[in-house]
Design an enzyme around this catalytic site. Structure first.
Site, PDB file in Angstrom:
ATOM      1  N   ASP A 114       1.093  -1.034   0.035  1.00 45.84           N
ATOM      2  CA  ASP A 114      -0.104   0.200  -0.085  1.00 45.84           C
ATOM      3  C   ASP A 114       0.779   0.924   0.294  1.00 45.84           C
ATOM      4  O   ASP A 114       2.032   1.239   0.526  1.00 45.84           O
ATOM      5  CB  ASP A 114      -1.140   0.114   1.052  1.00 45.84           C
ATOM      6  N   TRP A 115       0.229   2.140  -0.241  1.00 45.86           N
ATOM      7  CA  TRP A 115       0.989   3.683  -0.784  1.00 45.86           C
ATOM      8  C   TRP A 115       2.077   3.826   1.060  1.00 45.86           C
ATOM      9  O   TRP A 115       0.705   4.505   1.441  1.00 45.86           O
ATOM     10  CB  TRP A 115       0.719   4.488  -0.905  1.00 45.86           C
TER      11      TRP A 115
END
Length: 759
Positions: A219-220
């Site tokens: 995930d970012w």
């Protein structure tokens, strides 16, 4: 590739692209947010402050799941794939598939369901649609990502059975059936280890057990220890971190802390994704903006759930004057806030769409509240006046953007006080009131008994206004069903008062009893149950048949279940036939009913159809944490069919048989009672009891000479004694027997038991 080139591939180039390797002709590819619409950010070096290119905003996942229509989900996925091709995006970041543990989850609008079977089937169809257009998906967020508060620092703490029965099956279904190109690891820790460096999840379960052969992306900002992540199976870091983590990877390889094969494996996954994406590129791709808007409208209408329709207040009769109350009628909330926010190609509202169908002359309007849901005496008075002058009042209410979003969890399930006040004031003066809800997840409805109609319209996307108009006027017959339980109050919910978790830990104390499983087990009547939804017609469940009454879970491949359903109303409609499994006398605590299959069918008035389902061994199994395997116990199961989790009129019994499940080897710490439950351990159990001096209680022969009162007394004594003995760790028998059972003899007994186990 050189070590430096391999390390380069493992981190993104900016926010939305991978690195390429020019020397090898390996180009970069683009990734973009989803999942209910393409959020192609205009600048790769930006999180999105400059906005995104226009794309179709489809209904959010909470709405799409309420359609229970996998064919429709596949259509929506294909449309998203075409739009991604048109703007040169190779991987769409979606769908979101996390289980809705609590209605307070701030991102629930972006997830499908509280049930893993429904979530998994919906995700699989969505993925097939997108990837059928040559664009990859990123199934997210893996795994056990249930809350937004402190999401980057909180450990989801749960037992293996709960993990495998509730939080992993949706991912498993999507991975094994649809083969997503990528999986996105979640921000949170799972049992103390970050998901982005959790080898059990990323390697043992995902790749070894499920056969996943794609790439895992973070995930970012979800990377904690980059080197540990690579070793565990997290291939690509997003967004790019420049040479910050690249240097760490290279140093770890040079120092022997990260093996060259581990680096090569991760780099190979990134290269393979790039090559796959390049092969799927369609440089001349376009999409039909109007056709996609029409699809969004059809999907929005099919997602709408009719929760209440007293006196057939809906559909709106052709001769009625209608007062539209609430600002959402003209400025609707149609999508969630956060990374999935789409710049729509166009938008609609219910007021304009209703006017186009019934004409302006039949409609009046009052705003009722402001953008935050606050109202005033003047706004309420105007709304009441409009309502009193009409035959029917349709009130638009729900949740403003500030009430639910990525990044924070809700504090209650209440709607804004202004919305509630407006509904109560209008319903006190107008007997015919319909409330249309625009929200991403469950809300409380203290006013429900005061209105005749309730329409759950969700966050219906850019065409949501038209979808609502179609349902209210009867142009579309509502066929949505709740994909999550609507509680009467927050206090009813399985996680109350412990959600969200704080101080670094979220304890999943409710175990497998999530959603309807909890309400059934506790015999709690929710406001609206899982799977519920009304129609403008009626359906009758007429018969259920199984291909066999006896199913050998180890030998028989499957059992077929047939359900006959008929439309007994006067208009065409669609019904979601739901099939649940129930074990009559489970050895371990199990939910009362568990969804195992479903199918949506269209029926003309009077038409009857037979719906067929196929159940396998897994549908009768529970996860045995001691053996880390799925187990089936011999016993009688019921398959129950109907229109919701609380409306299952058809029942068929199946006697299921299975071989003795593999048993965990006995140890010194095993309970005495465990000895009699494993092959080869029965005689050893008797020896342990005799060593304690209670061997005489094992026989019931002496009861023949006893009076009834004496028999009752001796049975009570046996019950109390064996309850104490059976729960005693075996090693304690040595001390309790004053050494009559030596530790050496106990160890010898354990070895005998191990040799006698049917493993």
């Amino acid at each position: 590739m050189t070590i430096e080139e391999q390390a380069l591939l493992l981190s993104g180039d900016g926010w939305w692209a991978t690195h390429g390797v020019e020397r090898l002709g390996l180009p970069p590819i683009a990734l973009s947010d989803g999942p209910h619409g393409l959020r192609k950010v205009r600048r790769n070096d930006s999180a999105g402050a400059e906005g995104s290119v226009p794309s179709t905003c489809f209904p959010t996942a909470s709405a799409l799941a309420a359609t229970w229509n996998v064919d429709l989900l596949r259509e929506v996925g294909a449309a998203l794939g075409r739009e991604a091709q048109a703007v040169d995006v190779q991987v769409l970041l979606g769908p979101g598939i996390n289980i809705k543990r609590s209605p307070l989850g701030g991102r629930n609008f972006e997830y499908f369901s509280e049930d893993p079977v429904l979530a998994g089937r919906a995700a699989a169809a969505y993925i097939e649609g997108v990837q059928g257009e040559g664009v990859g998906t990123s199934l997210k967020h893996f795994a056990v990502n249930s809350q937004e508060d402190e999401r980057m620092a909180t450990s989801s703490d749960l037992d293996l059975r709960t993990l495998h029965e509730i939080y992993l099956p949706a991912f498993e279904i999507a991975v094994t059936e649809a083969r997503p190109w990528t999986i996105m690891s979640s921000y949170n820790l799972v049992n103390g280890t970050y998901a982005s460096e959790n080898a059990y999840l990323l390697t043992d379960v995902l790749r070894r057990d499920w056969g996943f052969d794609g790439l895992v992306v973070s995930d970012w900002g979800g990377i904690n220890d980059r080197v540990a992540g690579v070793a565990a199976g997290n291939d690509l870091e997003m967004p790019g971190s420049g040479d910050y983590n690249r240097k760490k990877i290279i140093a770890a390889v040079e120092e022997g802390r990260l093996s060259k094969p581990a680096l090569a494996r991760a780099a190979t996954e990134v290269a393979a994704l790039i090559l796959r994406a390049v092969a799927g590129r369609r440089p001349d791709a376009t999409f039909d903006v109007e056709a996609h808007h029409a699809l969004a409208r059809r999907a929005g209408a099919e997602a709408i759930v009719l929760l209440k329709n007293d006196d057939h207040v809906l559909p709106i009769a052709s001769d009625k004057q209608v007062a539209l109350i609430g600002a959402f009628a003209t400025t609707p909330r149609y999508q969630g806030a956060g990374s999935s926010m789409v710049n729509p190609t166009q938008s609609s509202n219910a007021a304009d769409e209703l006017a186009a169908i019934v004409g302006d002359a039949r409609l009046s309007y009052a705003s009722g509240y402001d953008a935050e849901g606050e109202t005033t005496d003047a706004l309420v008075a105007e709304a009441v006046q409009r309502a009193e002058g009409a035959d029917l009042a349709v009130i638009f209410a729900g949740l403003p953007d500030s009430y639910e979003s990525e990044g924070f969890d809700r504090r209650s399930i209440d709607m804004p006080p202004g919305h509630v006040r407006l509904i109560e004031a209008v319903s006190a003066r107008q007997p015919n009131v319909v409330v249309v809800l625009l929200n991403g997840s469950a809300v409380s409805m203290p006013w429900a008994s005061r209105v005749k109609g309730i329409v759950e319209a969700w966050l219906g996307g850019q065409a949501g206004g038209g979808a609502i108009a179609d349902v209210l006027t009867g142009r579309a017959n509502p066929s949505g069903k709740l994909a999550e339980t609507f509680p009467a109050s927050l206090e009813q919910t399985p996680t109350f008062p412990n959600f969200p978790g704080r101080a670094g830990h979220a304890v999943y104390g409710e175990g497998v009893f999530v959603g309807y499983r909890y309400y059934d087990a506790k015999r709690i009547e929710p406001l609206f149950p899982f799977g519920f939804g009304l129609s403008y017609t009626q359906f009758a469940y007429e018969a259920i048949r199984t291909s066999t009454m006896r199913f050998d879970a180890d030998r028989d491949g499957a059992v077929t279940v047939e359900v006959d359903v008929r439309n007994i109303g006067k208009v065409a409609g669609k019904e979601v036939v739901q099939l649940y499994a129930h074990e009559r006398a489970p050895v371990v605590a199990r939910p009362v009913n568990e969804l195992r299959a479903f199918k949506k069918v269209a029926l003309e008035p009077g038409e009857q159809k037979t719906v067929r389902f196929t159940l396998s061994r897994r549908d009768f199994a529970y996860y045995d944490a001691a053996q880390e395997a799925w187990a089936v116990r011999t016993g009688t199961f019921e398959v129950r069919a109907g229109g919701s989790s609380r409306d299952l009129p058809l029942v068929a019994a199946i006697d299921v048989s299975a071989a003795q499940t593999r048993t965990k080897p006995l140890s010194r710490r095993s309970l005495v009672g465990e000895f009699k439950r494993v092959p080869g351990g029965e005689a050893l159990y008797v020896e342990l009891v005799r060593a304690l001096g209670f061997g005489a209680l094992l026989s019931t022969d002496d009861e023949a000479s006893m009076t009834p009162d004496e028999i009752v007394a001796i049975r009570k004594a046996r019950m109390a004694t064996f309850a104490f003995i059976d729960d005693m760790p075996a090693i304690k028998v040595c001390a309790f027997s004053h050494g009559a059972l030596s530790e050496a003899r106990l160890d010898a007994m354990l070895e005998l038991a191990r040799k006698g186990l049917a493993i």
